[in-house]
Enzyme design. Sequence first.
Site, short mmCIF file in Angstrom:
data_model
loop_
_atom_site.label_atom_id
_atom_site.label_comp_id
_atom_site.label_asym_id
_atom_site.label_seq_id
_atom_site.Cartn_x
_atom_site.Cartn_y
_atom_site.Cartn_z
N ASN A 41 0.86 -1.20 0.00
CA ASN A 41 0.00 0.00 0.00
C ASN A 41 0.89 1.24 0.00
OD1 ASN A 41 0.70 -0.76 2.68
ND2 ASN A 41 -1.00 0.38 3.54
N ILE A 42 0.45 2.26 -0.72
CA ILE A 42 1.21 3.49 -0.88
C ILE A 42 0.28 4.66 -0.57
CG2 ILE A 42 2.63 4.89 -2.43
CD1 ILE A 42 3.18 2.33 -4.06
N GLU A 43 0.49 5.27 0.59
CA GLU A 43 -0.39 6.35 1.03
C GLU A 43 0.14 7.70 0.58
OE1 GLU A 43 -0.90 5.64 5.24
OE2 GLU A 43 -2.14 3.86 4.84
N CYS A 52 -4.10 0.63 -2.34
CA CYS A 52 -3.89 -0.62 -1.60
C CYS A 52 -2.78 -1.49 -2.19
CB CYS A 52 -5.17 -1.44 -1.60
SG CYS A 52 -6.50 -0.77 -0.62
N GLU A 54 -2.97 -4.65 -2.94
CA GLU A 54 -3.46 -5.50 -4.01
C GLU A 54 -3.42 -4.75 -5.34
OE1 GLU A 54 -4.80 -4.86 -1.09
OE2 GLU A 54 -6.05 -6.49 -0.34
N CYS A 85 -10.12 -5.02 0.48
CA CYS A 85 -11.23 -4.06 0.55
C CYS A 85 -12.16 -4.27 -0.65
CB CYS A 85 -10.69 -2.63 0.58
SG CYS A 85 -10.18 -2.00 -1.04
N CYS A 88 -10.68 -3.40 -4.08
CA CYS A 88 -9.67 -4.37 -4.54
C CYS A 88 -10.31 -5.70 -4.92
CB CYS A 88 -8.59 -4.56 -3.48
SG CYS A 88 -7.46 -3.15 -3.42
N1 THU Z 1 -5.19 -1.55 2.66
C1 THU Z 1 -4.62 -2.38 1.74
O1 THU Z 1 -3.51 -2.12 1.25
N2 THU Z 1 -5.30 -3.49 1.37
C2 THU Z 1 -6.50 -3.87 1.88
O2 THU Z 1 -7.04 -4.86 1.45
C3 THU Z 1 -7.12 -3.08 2.95
C4 THU Z 1 -6.49 -1.78 3.24
C5 THU Z 1 -4.45 -0.35 3.07
C6 THU Z 1 -5.01 0.95 2.61
C7 THU Z 1 -4.43 1.91 3.62
O3 THU Z 1 -3.13 2.30 3.20
C8 THU Z 1 -4.30 1.07 4.88
O4 THU Z 1 -4.41 -0.28 4.48
C9 THU Z 1 -5.34 1.37 5.93
O5 THU Z 1 -6.61 1.33 5.39
#
Ligand code: THU
Length: 129
Positions: A41-43, A52, A54, A85, A88
Amino acid sequence: MSNDLYLAALQAMAKSHSPYSRFPVGAAIRSGTGTIYAGCNIENASFPEGWCAETSAIAHMIMGGDTAITEIAVVAKRKPLITPCGGCRQRIAEFADPRTVVHLCGTNGIEQSVSLGDLLPKAFGQEAL
Ligand code: THU
């Protein structure tokens, strides 16, 4: 058998850019050709612009020239286990089928394996267009 996928997801999780949620996630896909593609995941400081793990893994798969997901592992150091999520699940469905296995992983490895059909029943797909 799928431990290589778990290890790839774990390595990807270590690269997560998640300073805002402090919720690192890793994902790894085994493609139709057997290649493994991973992502994290890259915020972003503009919160909605993050994405996310995925989604990163799918982007790597497409750029690698593959188009089929045969299995996918998702890992976070969390209990209860995380599942992909909703967005995804839809993105995975684009390149998978309802029988595709989704491995839900914790720090000890794969803890549960479910089908995409269980995660996303009655999915919207290209056949509807
Ligand atoms: N996140 C994912 O990378 N994959 C998921 O299936 C659920 C959520 C990440 C998104 C965000 O960066 C962090 O988790 C918190 O929601």
